[in-house]
Design a protein around this motif. Structure first.
Motif, PDB file in Angstrom:
ATOM      1  N   LEU A 373       0.816  -1.214   0.000  1.00  0.00           N
ATOM      2  CA  LEU A 373       0.000   0.000   0.000  1.00  0.00           C
ATOM      3  C   LEU A 373       0.851   1.266   0.000  1.00  0.00           C
ATOM      4  O   LEU A 373       0.570   2.226  -0.727  1.00  0.00           O
ATOM      5  CB  LEU A 373      -0.910  -0.037   1.237  1.00  0.00           C
ATOM      6  N   ALA A 374       1.907   1.296   0.803  1.00  0.00           N
ATOM      7  CA  ALA A 374       2.705   2.516   0.956  1.00  0.00           C
ATOM      8  C   ALA A 374       3.399   2.897  -0.346  1.00  0.00           C
ATOM      9  O   ALA A 374       3.400   4.071  -0.742  1.00  0.00           O
ATOM     10  CB  ALA A 374       3.735   2.322   2.071  1.00  0.00           C
ATOM     11  N   ARG A 375       3.993   1.940  -1.020  1.00  0.00           N
ATOM     12  CA  ARG A 375       4.722   2.267  -2.245  1.00  0.00           C
ATOM     13  C   ARG A 375       3.773   2.601  -3.395  1.00  0.00           C
ATOM     14  O   ARG A 375       4.084   3.464  -4.229  1.00  0.00           O
ATOM     15  CB  ARG A 375       5.673   1.137  -2.614  1.00  0.00           C
ATOM     16  N   ALA A 376       2.619   1.942  -3.451  1.00  0.00           N
ATOM     17  CA  ALA A 376       1.627   2.314  -4.466  1.00  0.00           C
ATOM     18  C   ALA A 376       1.154   3.745  -4.246  1.00  0.00           C
ATOM     19  O   ALA A 376       1.010   4.529  -5.190  1.00  0.00           O
ATOM     20  CB  ALA A 376       0.446   1.345  -4.418  1.00  0.00           C
ATOM     21  N   LEU A 377       0.925   4.102  -2.989  1.00  0.00           N
ATOM     22  CA  LEU A 377       0.487   5.461  -2.656  1.00  0.00           C
ATOM     23  C   LEU A 377       1.532   6.485  -3.065  1.00  0.00           C
ATOM     24  O   LEU A 377       1.205   7.536  -3.638  1.00  0.00           O
ATOM     25  CB  LEU A 377       0.210   5.564  -1.155  1.00  0.00           C
ATOM     26  N   ALA A 378       2.797   6.219  -2.784  1.00  0.00           N
ATOM     27  CA  ALA A 378       3.863   7.165  -3.128  1.00  0.00           C
ATOM     28  C   ALA A 378       3.910   7.403  -4.631  1.00  0.00           C
ATOM     29  O   ALA A 378       4.069   8.545  -5.086  1.00  0.00           O
ATOM     30  CB  ALA A 378       5.198   6.651  -2.623  1.00  0.00           C
TER      31      ALA A 378
END
Length: 917
Positions: A373-378
């Protein structure tokens, strides 16, 4: 500047030299603005590199170096990489330490042609790709953080510096700051393992700092304005859109400088794009277990000495399922806590899942479908995302809501899990519902490919798609009609990128279409050998409609994508918190699964100086032996002070209330090094919040961990194996305090026997009397075991062995007592030394042992005063001389007038005269 012919496709050739073409003029201008980067210059479906960049890239990537035109009478070197493989080549260049400026076409070539036939397509750099600012999955290791570290220095005096570190992972949004002194700097950087370090060019050129900085991988010096302390607070507040940085906590001036430098560098490399960074979190000194670089390497916490993850402690304990969970586990292992209360909270979360097998099994099954989730969001926030990133957000938000419900059903919810539940409930599930409604079941990797919006989501898009997709049927019907009207059954309607749609007939039918009455309908376009091509007004109009429909369909999809991405960006803070909570759950359930699988126990961690391990095992070696079906021999270790409960520091009996030292003797291959390391690893596991491989463990918090195990040289710095050993030992003796845990193996073995024995002897006395820390000290100098008679906290232990028919059998058990032999010859025999060498060694050993070597040792113990471990008194301070030095340091000659300099010289002469009185 003159340059020979350099032209874009479609530009007519011109004979002879001429001034710089518009395209090359544009290239040179953009390259001049990015001189420290390789310039990826977009030309159609390729990124092209010219001049020195081309030569560097062709060597680094192993691609063909060609040429394009001439410059100053010389060929212009050129190479290129296709757009679809750009990430692969970027990864290789970044791994080699290069920085890359990506220059994109900012308009369609058709728009450029409207301004004139020789107009150049507008281009500009949209991103600087550096080792510390990567966001693409293809450029990153999913299981490792990729930190950008900004390092700032504050010079307090000529001998004292303070350093601030600010580290950011723009792929996950993590942002931390800390302040350290010079002694703790190397350990902090080793723990963070940054992908890139930025420093001011002044610090990089500093004669004192340069040797260390240049020994680090990927250090980028930047201009001083990036580290400008006067504007630091304003720049940091501006980045986060707040009026003041007070909301970030009490950051020191130097911490503000480092933090602002980090965000300024991010803004410059992302060309104005701002990744979803958390507010900077200040890490107080002493909040985590300090482990220097040498110790991390010796203990192989994250990687082995060979640089591989396999065989490390992290690989042995990693049972996480998600990439984010693996990164979080590595963070905990790299920075164990020193607050017993926080450690207990982590252990409570693990214990909850150890005790609840159904919940643990259920949650771990659910984690298999949780995206990163975190890297997709970034990627979404910085505009570098694709449809699959939106799908990851959709699935992640739904998973967060589901996990919140599952966790709430637990019989007991420890504090850390309660915090995770709250974070999992923050994202708006309405966003996920909208994404589910908008996104198709099968998604392309890139948004430019289209086809990612579900049919029925938007009427206008459905209409454009219908016209686009029905083109084949319409074209086929028109072909049938033309064939019937002309009587030419072989007539076909074809398409290519030059002519578009056209009517194609054989040469024998071409004349028929160019004759009346058919020539009124069919317009001649092209004659080839054996074929003639035509168009019609109707076909041209239909082609325009089809092309416009495809373009309009893609444009509508891109509009929808941008709208959805904006919605996700507006909720980035809540989504980021949920991502961190999912990673924390993965870590807790993984450590619980490990504890159940390997029979680990919950350790007791408190503020005491206790260190009692019962039945301890080496977590890595045990698993390696288990694969071969062999058992691991567990051993006890007790380094606790002799007098519990522990008196306060001022109490007279405090001298005996600090940790023990175990002096361990025994042969090579018996397991001394394994025993030393396993106790250090158990301490690390306990303080990171994990269960440990033992029957029981009671550990008083360790604040610093030191390990001097193994032999290696550092020839790049001119250090021999023995020099490296002494440098590491010096660091331990100068830094270890009462709460430290020290493991030392074979100190002094790299030099002559008597020199080595003397160094080891003095070292153990220093540890006992000055450092007063819990210590495991392995040695082959059996003479040192006699020290136990005089050093009250020194205890002898040895590795049990048995001799059988001339051979030695290693039992791998640690017992009280001292070895009187090292069994080196038996080990040499096992290693395969020639029999003649073994026999000769036995003869030499027998002759040496015939001499009485114990008497000199006893005499040494009796006659040599104990390492007078009382600190020697410091020489009295010379106040007048000190004042003179301070006055001299305060002068700034470059800022003084000649008269001021002369007056200062008289003042110094007066002070010097007083100092001599």
């Amino acid at each position: 500047m003159a340059i020979a012919e350099t032209r874009e496709e479609g530009e007519p050739p011109v004979a002879g030299p001429r001034p710089v073409t518009p395209m090359m003029e544009q290239y040179i201008e953009i390259k001049a603005a990015n001189p420290d980067c390789l310039l990826f210059y977009r030309m159609g479906d390729f990124y092209e590199l010219f001049f020195d960049d081309a030569e560097i890239a062709s060597r680094a990537l192993g691609i063909v170096l060609t040429k394009r035109g001439k410059h100053l009478g010389r060929d212009i070197p050129m190479c290129g990489v296709p757009i679809e493989r750009a990430d692969e080549y970027l990864h290789r260049l970044i791994a080699l330490g290069h920085r890359v400026a990506v220059c994109e076409q900012l308009e369609d070539p058709a728009e450029a042609r409207k301004r004139g036939a020789k107009s150049v397509v507008r281009r500009d750099v949209v991103r600087l790709v550096t080792p510390g600012t990567l966001t693409e999955d293809s450029l990153l290791d999913a299981k490792r953080n990729n930190y950008l570290l900004a390092l700032a220095r504050s010079r307090l005096s000529s001998t004292e510096d303070r350093f601030a570190l600010a580290w950011i992972d723009i792929s996950t949004g993590e942002f931390s700051v800390a302040e350290r002194d010079r002694a703790a700097l190397a350990a902090a950087i080793a723990r963070i393992e940054p992908g890139e370090i930025i420093v001011s060019d002044a610090l990089y050129g500093d004669a004192e700092a340069a040797p260390y900085l240049r020994s680090l991988p990927t250090v980028t010096p930047v201009t001083r304005d990036v580290f400008d302390g006067a504007t630091a607070e304003r720049r940091l507040a501006s980045f986060f859109g707040v009026a003041t940085t007070a909301a970030f906590g009490a950051l020191s001036r130097i911490e503000l400088t480092a933090a602002s430098a980090a965000v300024t560098y991010v803004e410059r490399t992302q060309i104005g794009k701002r990744p979803p960074l958390s507010h900077p979190v200040r890490e107080a000194a002493g909040a985590t277990l300090a482990i220097d670089q040498a110790t991390r390497g010796n203990l192989e916490l994250i990687r082995t000495l060979a640089g591989e993850r396999r065989g490390s402690l992290l690989a042995a304990i990693d049972r996480t399922i998600t990439a984010a969970g693996s990164r979080a586990l590595a963070q905990r292992l790299g920075a164990p806590l020193t607050d017993p209360a926080e450690i207990r909270h982590r252990l409570d979360a693990v214990a909850a899942f150890v005790e609840d097998t159904p919940a643990r099994t259920d949650l771990r099954a659910g984690l298999k479908s949780v995206p990163d989730l975190a890297r997709a969001l970034a990627r979404i926030v910085v505009g570098r995302s694709g449809p699959r990133d939106l799908a990851a957000i959709r699935d992640g938000i739904f998973a967060a809501a589901e996990f919140a419900a599952r966790l709430s059903a637990l019989a007991a919810v420890p504090r850390d899990l309660a915090l995770a539940i709250a974070a999992l409930r923050r994202p708006d599930t309405g966003i996920a519902t909208e994404l589910a409604r908008a996104l198709a079941d099968e998604l392309p990797a890139f948004r430019r490919d289209g086809g990612f919006v579900r049919a029925g989501y938007e009427a206008a898009l459905d209409e454009a798609r219908a016209l686009r997709d029905e083109s084949r049927r319409v074209i086929a019907a028109l072909q049938v009609r033309y064939a019937e009207a002309t009587g030419i059954r072989a007539l076909k309607i074809r398409h290519n990128n030059v002519l578009g749609y056209f009517v194609d007939v054989t040469a024998q039918h071409g004349d028929k279409l160019m004759s009346a009455p058919l020539n009124a309908t069919f317009i001649h376009r092209q004659t080839l050998a054996g074929q003639v091509r035509f168009t019609t007004t109707e076909l041209g109009e239909l082609e325009a409609k089809i092309a416009n429909a495809a373009d309009r369909a893609l444009a509508l999809e891109l509009e929808i994508f941008d709208r959805l991405a904006a919605t996700v960006t507006s909720a980035s803070a809540a989504i980021k918190e949920a991502a961190e909570a999912l990673a924390a759950i993965d870590v807790a359930t993984a450590l619980a699964a490990l504890a159940v699988e390997r029979d680990y126990v919950r350790p007791t961690v408190d503020d005491s100086l206790a260190f009692v391990i019962t039945g301890g095992r080496h977590p890595v070696v045990e698993q390696a032996l288990a694969k071969d079906g062999g058992p691991f021999v567990a051993n006890d270790c007790d380094l606790s002070p002799p007098l519990p409960p522990y008196p306060p520091p001022e109490a007279p009996e405090r001298a005996e209330s600090v940790g023990r030292i175990w002096l361990i003797t025994g042969p090579n291959m018996a397991g001394k090094s394994t025993f030393l390391r396993q106790n250090a690893l158990i301490a690390v596991l306990a303080q990171m919040g994990s269960f440990v491989p033992a029957r029981s463990a009671h550990i008083g918090v360790v604040d610093r961990l030191f390990s001097r195990v193994g032999a290696a040289d550092d020839l790049a710095r001119g250090h021999s194996t023995f020099m490296v050993e002494m440098v590491e030992t010096a660091a331990i003796l100068n830094q270890a305090g009462e709460r430290a845990l020290v493991i030392l193996d074979e100190i002094g073995r790299g030099t002559a026997t008597f020199d080595g024995l003397s160094i080891a002897w003095a070292t153990i006395e220093h540890l006992h009397e000055r450092n007063r820390c819990r210590t495991l000290f392995a040695t082959h100098f059996h003479e040192m075991t006699a020290l136990a008679a005089k050093l009250t906290r020194l205890h002898n232990a040895t590795m049990r062995v048995k001799e059988w028919q001339g051979d030695v059998v290693f039992l791998h058990e640690v017992v009280a007592g001292a070895a009187d032999r090292s069994y080196g010859i038996q080990v040499a025999k096992l290693a395969g030394l020639p029999p003649s060498v073994i026999e000769r060694a036995k003869l030499v050993l027998a002759q040496i042992e015939a001499e009485d070597r114990t008497s000199p040792t006893r005499k040494l113990i009796d006659d040599l005063p104990l390492f007078a471990a009382r600190p020697t008194a410091a020489p009295p301070a010379d106040n007048a001389l000190t004042a003179l030095v301070e006055a001299l340091e305060a002068l700034h000659p470059d800022e003084m007038s000649p008269r001021e300099a002369l007056e200062a010289l008289y003042v110094l002469k007066t002070q010097l005269a007083k100092a001599k009185m």
